[in-house]
Design a protein around this motif. Structure first.
Motif, PDB file in Angstrom:
ATOM      1  N   ILE A   1     -11.898   7.874  -4.933  1.00  0.00           N
ATOM      2  CA  ILE A   1     -11.980   9.152  -4.233  1.00  0.00           C
ATOM      3  C   ILE A   1     -13.274   9.215  -3.414  1.00  0.00           C
ATOM      4  O   ILE A   1     -13.285   9.704  -2.279  1.00  0.00           O
ATOM      5  CB  ILE A   1     -11.909  10.346  -5.214  1.00  0.00           C
ATOM      6  N   PHE A   2     -14.396   8.699  -4.004  1.00  0.00           N
ATOM      7  CA  PHE A   2     -15.645   8.617  -3.247  1.00  0.00           C
ATOM      8  C   PHE A   2     -15.416   7.854  -1.941  1.00  0.00           C
ATOM      9  O   PHE A   2     -15.840   8.269  -0.869  1.00  0.00           O
ATOM     10  CB  PHE A   2     -16.726   7.873  -4.052  1.00  0.00           C
ATOM     11  N   ASP A   3     -14.738   6.705  -2.062  1.00  0.00           N
ATOM     12  CA  ASP A   3     -14.499   5.856  -0.889  1.00  0.00           C
ATOM     13  C   ASP A   3     -13.606   6.557   0.131  1.00  0.00           C
ATOM     14  O   ASP A   3     -13.817   6.439   1.344  1.00  0.00           O
ATOM     15  CB  ASP A   3     -13.854   4.533  -1.320  1.00  0.00           C
ATOM     16  N   LEU A   4     -12.593   7.275  -0.369  1.00  0.00           N
ATOM     17  CA  LEU A   4     -11.681   7.997   0.522  1.00  0.00           C
ATOM     18  C   LEU A   4     -12.447   9.064   1.308  1.00  0.00           C
ATOM     19  O   LEU A   4     -12.304   9.185   2.541  1.00  0.00           O
ATOM     20  CB  LEU A   4     -10.553   8.630  -0.290  1.00  0.00           C
ATOM     21  N   VAL A   5     -13.280   9.837   0.618  1.00  0.00           N
ATOM     22  CA  VAL A   5     -14.067  10.879   1.282  1.00  0.00           C
ATOM     23  C   VAL A   5     -15.097  10.257   2.224  1.00  0.00           C
ATOM     24  O   VAL A   5     -15.374  10.793   3.302  1.00  0.00           O
ATOM     25  CB  VAL A   5     -14.739  11.810   0.243  1.00  0.00           C
ATOM     26  N   ASN A   6     -15.662   9.102   1.819  1.00  0.00           N
ATOM     27  CA  ASN A   6     -16.601   8.398   2.699  1.00  0.00           C
ATOM     28  C   ASN A   6     -15.933   7.995   3.997  1.00  0.00           C
ATOM     29  O   ASN A   6     -16.501   8.142   5.079  1.00  0.00           O
ATOM     30  CB  ASN A   6     -17.137   7.140   1.995  1.00  0.00           C
ATOM     31  N   ALA A   7     -14.720   7.467   3.889  1.00  0.00           N
ATOM     32  CA  ALA A   7     -13.980   7.053   5.085  1.00  0.00           C
ATOM     33  C   ALA A   7     -13.686   8.260   5.974  1.00  0.00           C
ATOM     34  O   ALA A   7     -13.773   8.169   7.212  1.00  0.00           O
ATOM     35  CB  ALA A   7     -12.683   6.358   4.685  1.00  0.00           C
TER      36      ALA A   7
ATOM     37  N   ASP B   1     -16.892   9.263   7.737  1.00  0.00           N
ATOM     38  CA  ASP B   1     -17.229   8.310   8.799  1.00  0.00           C
ATOM     39  C   ASP B   1     -16.188   8.299   9.914  1.00  0.00           C
ATOM     40  O   ASP B   1     -16.263   7.474  10.837  1.00  0.00           O
ATOM     41  CB  ASP B   1     -17.362   6.895   8.207  1.00  0.00           C
ATOM     42  N   LYS B   2     -15.188   9.214   9.790  1.00  0.00           N
ATOM     43  CA  LYS B   2     -14.099   9.339  10.775  1.00  0.00           C
ATOM     44  C   LYS B   2     -13.304   8.035  10.939  1.00  0.00           C
ATOM     45  O   LYS B   2     -12.835   7.701  12.030  1.00  0.00           O
ATOM     46  CB  LYS B   2     -14.650   9.815  12.127  1.00  0.00           C
ATOM     47  N   LYS B   3     -13.179   7.310   9.829  1.00  0.00           N
ATOM     48  CA  LYS B   3     -12.392   6.065   9.824  1.00  0.00           C
ATOM     49  C   LYS B   3     -11.003   6.383   9.274  1.00  0.00           C
ATOM     50  O   LYS B   3     -10.713   6.181   8.084  1.00  0.00           O
ATOM     51  CB  LYS B   3     -13.083   4.998   8.981  1.00  0.00           C
ATOM     52  N   ILE B   4     -10.157   6.921  10.146  1.00  0.00           N
ATOM     53  CA  ILE B   4      -8.834   7.389   9.724  1.00  0.00           C
ATOM     54  C   ILE B   4      -7.998   6.244   9.148  1.00  0.00           C
ATOM     55  O   ILE B   4      -7.338   6.404   8.117  1.00  0.00           O
ATOM     56  CB  ILE B   4      -8.090   8.044  10.909  1.00  0.00           C
ATOM     57  N   LYS B   5      -8.043   5.094   9.792  1.00  0.00           N
ATOM     58  CA  LYS B   5      -7.252   3.948   9.347  1.00  0.00           C
ATOM     59  C   LYS B   5      -7.631   3.543   7.922  1.00  0.00           C
ATOM     60  O   LYS B   5      -6.766   3.305   7.077  1.00  0.00           O
ATOM     61  CB  LYS B   5      -7.447   2.772  10.307  1.00  0.00           C
ATOM     62  N   ASP B   6      -8.954   3.475   7.660  1.00  0.00           N
ATOM     63  CA  ASP B   6      -9.432   3.112   6.316  1.00  0.00           C
ATOM     64  C   ASP B   6      -9.026   4.172   5.290  1.00  0.00           C
ATOM     65  O   ASP B   6      -8.632   3.847   4.166  1.00  0.00           O
ATOM     66  CB  ASP B   6     -10.956   2.967   6.314  1.00  0.00           C
ATOM     67  N   ALA B   7      -9.142   5.449   5.675  1.00  0.00           N
ATOM     68  CA  ALA B   7      -8.805   6.537   4.756  1.00  0.00           C
ATOM     69  C   ALA B   7      -7.326   6.514   4.388  1.00  0.00           C
ATOM     70  O   ALA B   7      -6.957   6.689   3.218  1.00  0.00           O
ATOM     71  CB  ALA B   7      -9.178   7.882   5.380  1.00  0.00           C
TER      72      ALA B   7
ATOM     73  N   ILE C   1      -5.967  14.319   5.892  1.00  0.00           N
ATOM     74  CA  ILE C   1      -6.993  13.314   6.200  1.00  0.00           C
ATOM     75  C   ILE C   1      -7.328  13.344   7.697  1.00  0.00           C
ATOM     76  O   ILE C   1      -8.493  13.320   8.098  1.00  0.00           O
ATOM     77  CB  ILE C   1      -6.519  11.900   5.763  1.00  0.00           C
ATOM     78  N   ILE C   2      -6.307  13.395   8.516  1.00  0.00           N
ATOM     79  CA  ILE C   2      -6.519  13.420   9.972  1.00  0.00           C
ATOM     80  C   ILE C   2      -7.272  14.689  10.390  1.00  0.00           C
ATOM     81  O   ILE C   2      -8.215  14.632  11.183  1.00  0.00           O
ATOM     82  CB  ILE C   2      -5.160  13.331  10.709  1.00  0.00           C
ATOM     83  N   ASN C   3      -6.885  15.831   9.817  1.00  0.00           N
ATOM     84  CA  ASN C   3      -7.506  17.102  10.191  1.00  0.00           C
ATOM     85  C   ASN C   3      -8.968  17.208   9.723  1.00  0.00           C
ATOM     86  O   ASN C   3      -9.803  17.810  10.393  1.00  0.00           O
ATOM     87  CB  ASN C   3      -6.711  18.279   9.618  1.00  0.00           C
ATOM     88  N   THR C   4      -9.261  16.615   8.553  1.00  0.00           N
ATOM     89  CA  THR C   4     -10.654  16.686   8.049  1.00  0.00           C
ATOM     90  C   THR C   4     -11.586  15.743   8.815  1.00  0.00           C
ATOM     91  O   THR C   4     -12.808  15.880   8.711  1.00  0.00           O
ATOM     92  CB  THR C   4     -10.721  16.350   6.544  1.00  0.00           C
ATOM     93  N   THR C   5     -11.021  14.770   9.521  1.00  0.00           N
ATOM     94  CA  THR C   5     -11.871  13.881  10.339  1.00  0.00           C
ATOM     95  C   THR C   5     -12.046  14.414  11.754  1.00  0.00           C
ATOM     96  O   THR C   5     -12.813  13.858  12.548  1.00  0.00           O
ATOM     97  CB  THR C   5     -11.256  12.450  10.426  1.00  0.00           C
ATOM     98  N   ALA C   6     -11.315  15.485  12.075  1.00  0.00           N
ATOM     99  CA  ALA C   6     -11.383  16.026  13.454  1.00  0.00           C
ATOM    100  C   ALA C   6     -12.693  16.772  13.691  1.00  0.00           C
ATOM    101  O   ALA C   6     -13.262  17.338  12.778  1.00  0.00           O
ATOM    102  CB  ALA C   6     -10.199  16.956  13.666  1.00  0.00           C
TER     103      ALA C   6
END
Length: 341
Positions: free
Chosen positions: A221-227, A230-236, A336-341
């Motif tokens: 989950i840490f890694d998911l939130v980190n991605a 960092d706006k790394k949608i593909k990684d997330a 995930i997409i919306n939180t990176t926007a």
């Protein structure tokens, strides 16, 4: 009622009673201290003759225990009778619950040649000594095997490593203890065993501990939130698929992501208000200093408004999943997409 450390000090001084009730969540800690008591009073050459034990969860009657206590020791001043997992000290109804008054009465008149020991393991961390335990407290020695903390925990864990022929640096030992969410010594000893097996033939390094104990669902989950930060949608999205592949349900992943953003939001506010690390960890029930340091770094990647928005997005996603017949995975991907926007 005394704690386990007072009991250990009394044992060292030879200050012994003739009836004990050990209670607590940590069965390993209880067993270790009972073994130390038995070793103190019984010659190992006559152990079979002067030590008897009964399973308290399957006893039909207390008579066999009384008979064992009344029998004189052989070539020894003392004999020990152990009743392990004495569930009749709890509040649940069982075969010996109806005999409890008789048992309590006998404990007041126990023969001096016998040391009678009971132990009762709590079912969960929330359990506390009940009325039956408090009722016998004035007549026998009740020992509460509570959490081992701080330096005492570190010393105990260090013993586990030494027993397995492993040395560990003081700072690494402290980090290891902080990574242990459980305070149950039997669970911690299993984790020590895992780490010793993992590092077989070499010294224990900090990196080994990180690999062993932070590759959990929480770390993912840490890694998911980190991605996301960092706006790394593909990684997330890849990490989301990995979590699902490991068997985590969308509802759990969503709740953990929401919890993580909520923690980061609170940490961010606390840091802006210059609240100390110790106060933040206590307030937010963060047990691991290493985990805290990761979350502080993570919080610095967001503004307060971004974190607030992320929490609201999680709540809205949860509401949609629960109230509408929609594809949960798609909703999570949109989050995930919306939180990176």
């Amino acid at each position: 009622m005394i704690d386990i450390f007072t009991f250990e000090k009394n044992l060292e001084k030879g200050d012994l009673g003739n009836c004990y009730l050990f209670c607590g969540i940590d069965e390993l800690l209880i067993k270790e201290n009972i073994r130390a008591l038995i070793k103190k009073v019984i010659n190992p050459n006559f152990m079979d003759l002067n030590y008897m034990k009964f399973d308290g969860s399957s006893l039909e009657s207390f008579d066999p225990v009384i008979n064992a206590c009344e029998t004189l020791p052989f070539m020894s001043e003392k004999k020990v009778v152990l009743v392990y997992r004495a569930s009749f000290f709890g509040e649940d109804k069982n075969k010996l619950s109806t005999e409890f008054k008789t048992i309590h009465s006998y404990l007041k008149n126990l023969p001096k040649h016998c040391i009678l020991i009971f132990y009762y393991v709590f079912k969960s961390k929330r359990d506390k000594p009940g009325r039956k335990i408090y009722s016998v407290d004035k007549d026998i020695c009740v020992v509460k095997a509570d959490k081992v903390k701080g330096k005492q925990l570190e010393n105990k864990v260090q013993e586990f490593f030494y027993e397995r022929g492993k040395d560990i640096k003081k700072l690494d030992l402290r980090i290891f203890c902080s990574l242990m969410n459980e305070n149950n010594l039997s669970i911690i000893e299993n984790e020590v065993e895992k780490l010793c097996c993992y590092t077989y033939g070499k010294n224990i390094e900090r990196e080994d501990m990180k690999k062993m104990f932070l590759r959990s669902g929480d770390e993912d989950i840490f890694d998911l939130v980190n991605a996301i930060s960092d706006k790394k949608i593909k990684d997330a999205l890849y990490m989301l698929n990995e979590l699902m592949y490991k068997g985590y349900k969308i509802s759990y992943i969503l709740s953990m992501v929401e919890r993580q953003f909520n923690l980061l939001f609170k940490i961010k506010i606390c840091l802006e208000e210059r609240i100390t690390k110790e106060e933040i960890m206590k307030e937010l029930s963060i047990k691991s200093e290493y985990g805290y340091s990761i979350m502080v770094k993570q919080s610095k990647k967001f503004t307060i408004s971004q974190l607030k928005r992320a929490v609201v997005l999680c709540l809205n996603t949860e509401k949609r999943i629960k109230s509408l017949s929609i594809d949960e995975k798609t909703e999570m991907e949109l989050l995930i997409i919306n939180t990176t926007a």
